[in-house]
Design an enzyme around this catalytic site. Structure first.
Site, PDB file in Angstrom:
ATOM      1  N   ASP A  49       0.812  -1.228   0.000  1.00  0.00           N
ATOM      2  CA  ASP A  49       0.000   0.000   0.000  1.00  0.00           C
ATOM      3  C   ASP A  49       0.840   1.271   0.000  1.00  0.00           C
ATOM      4  OD1 ASP A  49      -2.067  -1.788   0.171  1.00  0.00           O
ATOM      5  OD2 ASP A  49      -2.625  -1.308   2.226  1.00  0.00           O
ATOM      6  N   GLU A 224     -11.019  -1.064  -5.900  1.00  0.00           N
ATOM      7  CA  GLU A 224     -10.513  -0.416  -4.696  1.00  0.00           C
ATOM      8  C   GLU A 224      -9.322   0.466  -5.038  1.00  0.00           C
ATOM      9  OE1 GLU A 224      -9.454  -3.643  -2.074  1.00  0.00           O
ATOM     10  OE2 GLU A 224      -7.530  -4.007  -3.078  1.00  0.00           O
TER      11      GLU A 224
END
Length: 354
Positions: A49, A224
């Protein structure tokens, strides 16, 4: 004797140079006589991430460790691995944001820094988004204020991967939501809402993308990690991650905002029929991206995570994911051309201006 000592010194220097060349990934080599310095991916191992904020002379790389958020501050992205790091948030021992701290992103808005992150109480169904605020120019200072949960409207639903979209002097929030979470429906969609300030959503929540193509539904249907990207002509794109992150086929998709259109209307966004960035050898499950400019502002770069090894058993969604970056260009129709994920260990030129 002096000649012997001098010769020994030269031998030591040469040995050190040979031992150091290419030993550590993400460390630029010395410029060759006929070329610029190089670096290698991955930039960081065990770093899922990734996110980069850019302001002034510095880049600020955000990384989650599950129970805390860390910022690495550097003037050169190719030297990220050696950048100093500061923990700016430690999750509380208990409560709604005590576990599974994911996907932190940082923006400078209205004179202050804001970090948006996802967390839960340890139960996946309870994942929500939260906000931190810092009024200092340097976000690595220990002056972050907890602004609490970012409440989605009209219902408080499962939500992750929040990001900011500034458009026509208005502030919007984009994120991934799972409206069927309570019923074990894992499908994730992308939503948008207007903001009255950097920590408050106001008005209607609008779904602008749902996983409809096969390449968005590997493992299960996922949209997402939405990120805004503008081309040199000002056209607006939303780059998002599709398919379950634990599969090798986690990839990037593209939405385009129509000219002069209202971003709060789903019809204003058109989806590319095919993914724009997919797996390659030693870069499986490539996704969850961000963007930044080179030091001199002349180049566009994408930062993302991927797995070096294939994970056919859907176990590639953990901390084994590593952070990589590479330069991208623009197609004739204005869309981004990300190319193919560069193999781990390959030498790339450092961003221009470094």
């Amino acid at each position: 004797m002096r000649h012997i000592i001098y010769l020994a010194f030269l031998i030591i220097l040469l040995a050190c140079d040979k031992r150091g060349a290419g030993l550590f990934l993400a460390t630029p080599t010395a410029p060759e006589a006929s070329g610029p310095a190089k670096f290698q991916n991955p930039l960081l191992n065990a770093a899922p991430d990734p996110w980069v904020a850019q302001r002034g002379n510095f880049y600020y790389f955000l990384q989650t460790h599950g129970n805390r958020i860390e910022i690495r501050k550097t003037e050169k992205m190719s030297q990220l691995a050696s950048a100093s790091s500061t923990v700016v948030f430690n999750a509380p021992a208990t409560g709604i944001n005590s576990r599974d701290v994911w996907a932190p992103e940082m923006f400078f808005l209205q004179g202050k820094w804001y970090i948006y992150y996802t967390a839960s109480d340890g139960q996946d169904v309870n994942h929500r988004m939260f906000v931190l605020e810092n009024a200092n120019e340097d976000p690595t200072t220990n002056n972050w204020v907890d602004k609490g949960q970012l409440m989605t409207q009209p219902a408080d639903l499962w939500s992750i991967d929040g990001s900011i979209f500034e458009h026509n002097n208005e502030l919007f929030f984009i994120w991934s939501g799972r409206p069927g979470a309570q019923n074990n429906n894992l499908t994730q969609n992308i939503y948008i809402s207007k903001m009255s300030n950097p920590f408050t959503l106001t008005g209607e929540t609008v779904m602008i993308s749902t996983p409809q193509h096969g390449w968005e539904r590997n493992g299960f249907g996922v949209n997402e990690g939405p990120e805004i990207l503008e081309n040199p002509d000002g056209d607006v794109f939303m780059i998002y991650s599709a398919s379950y992150c634990g599969t090798d086929d986690y990839a990037l998709g593209l939405l385009r905002l129509a000219d002069n259109a209202d971003p709060l209307k789903a019809a204003s966004w058109s989806k590319n029929a095919n993914p724009v960035f997919t797996k390659a050898p030693s870069a499986y499950g490539a996704g969850h991206n961000g963007f930044f400019k080179s030091k001199d502002g002349k180049e566009d770069w994408i930062i993302y995570h991927a797995n070096i090894e294939s994970h056919p058993n859907n176990n590639g969604c953990g901390n084994v994911r590593s952070t990589r970056m590479q330069r991208f260009t623009w197609n004739a129709d204005g869309t981004p051309n990300f190319g193919t994920p560069v193999a781990a260990g390959a030498f790339l030129e450092v961003p221009s201006g470094e």
